[in-house]
Scaffold this motif. Sequence first.
Motif, PDB file in Angstrom:
ATOM      1  N   TYR A   1      12.707  26.851  77.811  1.00  0.00           N
ATOM      2  CA  TYR A   1      12.035  25.858  77.002  1.00  0.00           C
ATOM      3  C   TYR A   1      12.580  25.985  75.584  1.00  0.00           C
TER       4      TYR A   1
ATOM      5  N   GLN B   1      11.880  24.795  71.227  1.00  0.00           N
ATOM      6  CA  GLN B   1      10.913  24.302  70.245  1.00  0.00           C
ATOM      7  C   GLN B   1      11.558  24.235  68.874  1.00  0.00           C
TER       8      GLN B   1
ATOM      9  N   ARG C   1       6.614  22.696  72.261  1.00  0.00           N
ATOM     10  CA  ARG C   1       7.637  23.319  73.096  1.00  0.00           C
ATOM     11  C   ARG C   1       7.933  22.384  74.271  1.00  0.00           C
ATOM     12  N   GLU C   2       9.213  22.193  74.561  1.00  0.00           N
ATOM     13  CA  GLU C   2       9.593  21.277  75.627  1.00  0.00           C
ATOM     14  C   GLU C   2      10.444  21.973  76.676  1.00  0.00           C
ATOM     15  N   LEU C   3      10.319  21.467  77.895  1.00  0.00           N
ATOM     16  CA  LEU C   3      11.083  22.026  79.000  1.00  0.00           C
ATOM     17  C   LEU C   3      12.561  21.676  78.855  1.00  0.00           C
TER      18      LEU C   3
ATOM     19  N   THR D   1      14.420  24.530  84.710  1.00  0.00           N
ATOM     20  CA  THR D   1      13.748  25.538  85.506  1.00  0.00           C
ATOM     21  C   THR D   1      14.520  25.800  86.790  1.00  0.00           C
TER      22      THR D   1
END
Length: 119
Positions: free
Chosen positions: A37, A39, A45-47, A50
């Motif tokens: 993630y 920020q 906070r952004e993905l 994954t």
Amino acid sequence: QVQLVESGGGLVEAGGSLRLSCSASGSIFRIHTMGWYRQTPGKQRELVATITSGGNTNYADSVKGRFAISRDNAENPMYLQMNSLKPEDTAVYYCNAKTMMINGRNDFWGRGTQVTVSS
């Protein structure tokens, strides 16, 4: 518990590449998903990406085709290969691990590593 330590951040020119690493310790065999993630100041906070223990990956639209997440197995680090970097990729990048419940927790974070892309 799970402890996460990121490395590999730094300053790079636009168009360049960086590889981030995240090393996990503790109850690593309880991890089912790991991710990156990012920020920037004043923003949530952004993905970024994954990866599951089965190898399934997911990417934010903004990084598709430029970034690649990988993790061989539970005992090896997770990586984020970042290519064709843009100034808007500048952020603190955090490693995340989602696990089966451990002492009431199932979500763990590293302290972050700064990535700065100059124009």
